[in-house]
Motif scaffolding. Structure first.
Motif, short mmCIF file in Angstrom:
data_model
loop_
_atom_site.label_atom_id
_atom_site.label_comp_id
_atom_site.label_asym_id
_atom_site.label_seq_id
_atom_site.Cartn_x
_atom_site.Cartn_y
_atom_site.Cartn_z
N UNK A 11 18.53 23.54 48.76
CA UNK A 11 18.70 22.50 49.84
C UNK A 11 18.28 22.78 51.01
N UNK A 12 18.33 23.87 51.50
CA UNK A 12 18.08 24.31 52.92
C UNK A 12 16.99 25.19 53.04
N UNK A 13 16.18 25.40 54.31
CA UNK A 13 15.39 26.28 54.64
C UNK A 13 16.08 27.47 55.30
N UNK A 22 9.75 18.93 57.69
CA UNK A 22 10.83 17.69 58.00
C UNK A 22 12.09 17.94 57.33
N UNK A 23 12.99 17.26 57.88
CA UNK A 23 14.18 17.17 57.08
C UNK A 23 14.38 16.02 56.07
N UNK A 27 21.32 28.49 56.06
CA UNK A 27 20.36 27.23 56.02
C UNK A 27 20.55 26.54 57.29
N UNK A 28 19.25 25.91 57.66
CA UNK A 28 19.18 25.12 58.97
C UNK A 28 19.42 23.65 58.86
N UNK A 76 18.78 18.73 54.26
CA UNK A 76 18.23 19.78 54.64
C UNK A 76 16.60 19.92 54.50
N UNK A 77 16.05 20.71 54.38
CA UNK A 77 14.41 20.60 54.33
C UNK A 77 13.93 21.98 53.33
N UNK A 78 14.82 21.85 52.46
CA UNK A 78 14.41 22.89 51.24
C UNK A 78 13.65 22.19 50.20
N UNK A 79 13.32 22.84 49.33
CA UNK A 79 12.31 22.34 47.98
C UNK A 79 13.32 21.05 47.25
#
Length: 553
Positions: A80-82, A119-120, A180-181, A200-203
């Motif tokens: 979920x997060x980068x 991008x979020x 995670x950011x 978040x900005x994950x995949x």
């Protein structure tokens, strides 16, 4: 299960009628338009049918209370997060949001350059200010993530973030890899608690969360990296037995399972075994009982395990393979330290089972069976103690029973296995041995387990009150190294320098026995990618690389 979505396209009835009239009247313009409409519809239908949307359904253990990285979520990795950097399937660090970073000569300033194309999931651009906000918020909340060494974190511009530390901390790079950011502008006290408050900005992005029942992740179309092949992941929150039943019924593509169930075959599925540093061993108080207590009034010390030869006997005199066979159905590997197989591990930690040597050590310390009852004693005191485990944890209980039985048969110990509550554990762990488990992909765990500054705290790391000036020297040198690679030598020497160390060859504050194999029923044809060595905990480490999973064609 691989699923194909077909888009069925049909011509409007009026378009079909127009095509028919045109054919009769010779109106080539109308006929041509209808043919174009038909061709376009056929083309769209064919193209849509060729698109495959893959999904997986996972029998999961728990989602936790919050999906907020600032309160500890995702420290073992989350789709979920980068993160600024991440640990890959080869257990090596690699850049994620970061394009590069540097550390000052005094190791107190860390500067990261980050991507400008992220991008979020709410559409906001990810900037260095979001990174600074995330770390400052996590430090302020002072929950799971240890940021006590971080003095400040600030954005120098949109793509540069600077960390200031109060002291050198080479493991800080692993702390960064765990965080995670989150978006500053969308963050609130409710962040991570509801579906629309998980940004978040994950995949992947959170599509639905029915607390205590299920949550659903969908591929993030705006993800800056390669698009995942798995477009949807459905997580069903189930107890172990329910996961097993669902897997047998064909309702799951993956089911977390355990050593007690994994020997049962399920049609269409196979058991994936993932290596871990999720270890099980015994904490052994290293100081005698001198009627001292902790600040909270808990008894300190044990007059039996304070004897280093007793601790080493429990290390050498127990057959780890026997534990694995008896307690874990063969689903584990022998453990020799808190970090087996990781880059900072000292391979000299490995010891062979040697019951004769274990008995020699006990004899040397004066532990003898003088009354012929099979239990050694010394100065009128039996070689006996309670061995605690968390009540309700059948795996730890089984390990404890195997150790107790072997210790009695091989060496003349009298060990009473006892299940205790978490509250009782905190009261008794400074004076009694306990089956404990750790496992982390950061060498910070080694520091917390063995540095004297952490002895006797209620955080479970060092209830043995282990202290050593030599160990502190090596651990401090490791922490003061300018790069993680430079630190490896010192972590390894802290474990064993040829004469002493934290290992079972040395001071043996722990007797390590097994590294749990993390087990999953997996649908045939599903590839879960290259799993890195799992940390403690079976669920979230599995899906850290969800974006790399694929179904076979």
């Amino acid at each position: 299960m691989k699923k194909r979505i077909k888009v069925l396209t049909a011509l409007l009835c009026t378009a079909a009628l127009l095509a028919g009239c045109g054919g009769a009247s010779g109106d080539s313009g109308t006929e041509s338009a209808a043919e174009d409409t038909q061709k376009k519809a056929d083309s769209e239908g064919t193209e849509a049918e060729s698109e495959e949307v893959s999904e997986v359904t996972i029998g999961f253990s728990s989602e936790g209370d919050s999906f907020d990285p600032c309160t500890g979520f995702g420290y073992t990795g989350s789709p979920l997060y980068s993160n600024l950097v991440k640990v890959n399937g080869d257990d090596q660090l690699e850049n994620d949001l970061a394009t590069e970073y540097k550390v000052s000569e005094d190791a107190l300033t860390w500067t990261f350059q980050i991507r400008d194309d992220v991008k979020f999931t709410n559409g906001d651009p990810l900037k260095a200010s979001d990174v600074a906000f995330t770390f400052n918020t996590a430090k302020e909340k002072a929950t799971y993530m240890d940021l006590t060494m971080m003095e400040s974190c600030k954005a120098l511009n949109d793509t540069t973030v600077e960390f200031k530390l109060t002291k050198p901390c080479v493991t800080f790079i692993y702390t960064i890899a765990q965080m995670g950011i989150v978006p500053e502008n969308a963050y609130s006290d409710q962040f991570g608690l509801e579906t629309d408050q998980i940004i978040g900005s994950g995949p992947y992005k959170m599509a639905q969360w029915d607390k205590g029942q299920q949550f659903i992740l969908e591929a993030n179309k705006d993800y800056y990296g390669e698009q995942p092949k798995i477009k949807k992941a459905i997580f069903l929150i189930q107890e172990e037995d329910a996961r097993f039943v669902s897997a047998k019924a064909g309702d799951l593509d993956i089911a977390l399972t355990s050593a007690t169930l994994a020997t049962t075959e399920i049609e269409g599925m196979h058991v994936e075994e993932v290596e871990s540093v999720d270890n099980r061993g015994i904490t052994l108080p290293t100081v005698p009982d001198e009627r001292k207590t902790t600040e909270d009034g808990y008894k300190i010390g044990n007059n039996i395990t304070c004897d280093v030869n007793v601790r080493k006997a429990l290390s050498y005199g127990i057959d780890r393979e026997q534990i694995i066979d008896e307690a874990l159905n063969g689903f584990a590997k022998p453990a020799y330290s808190e970090c087996d197989g990781l880059p900072w591990w000292n391979e000299e930690n490995v010891i062979e089972t040697d019951v004769d040597y274990a008995n020699e050590l006990l004899e040397k310390s004066g532990w003898k069976d003088t009354d012929g009852d099979g239990i050694r004693e010394k100065d009128g005191e039996k070689l006996a103690f309670n061995l605690m485990y968390f009540a309700g944890d059948s795996m730890r209980q089984a390990v404890a029973m195997s150790v107790a039985n072997q210790a009695k048969e091989n060496m003349g110990f009298d060990i009473t296995v006892e299940g205790v509550s978490a509250d009782d554990t905190v009261v008794r762990m400074f004076s009694e041995p306990m089956i404990m488990g750790w496992g982390s992909d950061s060498p910070m765990t080694s520091y917390m387990l063995y540095h004297s500054s952490n002895a006797g705290k209620t955080d479970f790391y060092n209830p043995e009150f282990y202290t050593s000036e030599k160990t502190d020297e090596y651990l401090d040198k490791a922490m003061n190294s300018l790069s993680i690679e430079d630190s490896y030598e010192w972590w390894q020497k802290a474990q064993w320098d040829g004469e002493t160390g934290t290992s079972m060859k040395g001071e043996a504050p722990w007797a390590y026995y097994v590294n749990m194999t993390h087990l999953y029923y997996v649908r045939d044809g599903l590839d879960i990618g290259k799993q890195r060595i799992h940390a403690h905990g079976q669920a979230w480490p599995l899906i850290a690389n969800l974006a790399e999973w694929t179904w076979a064609e």
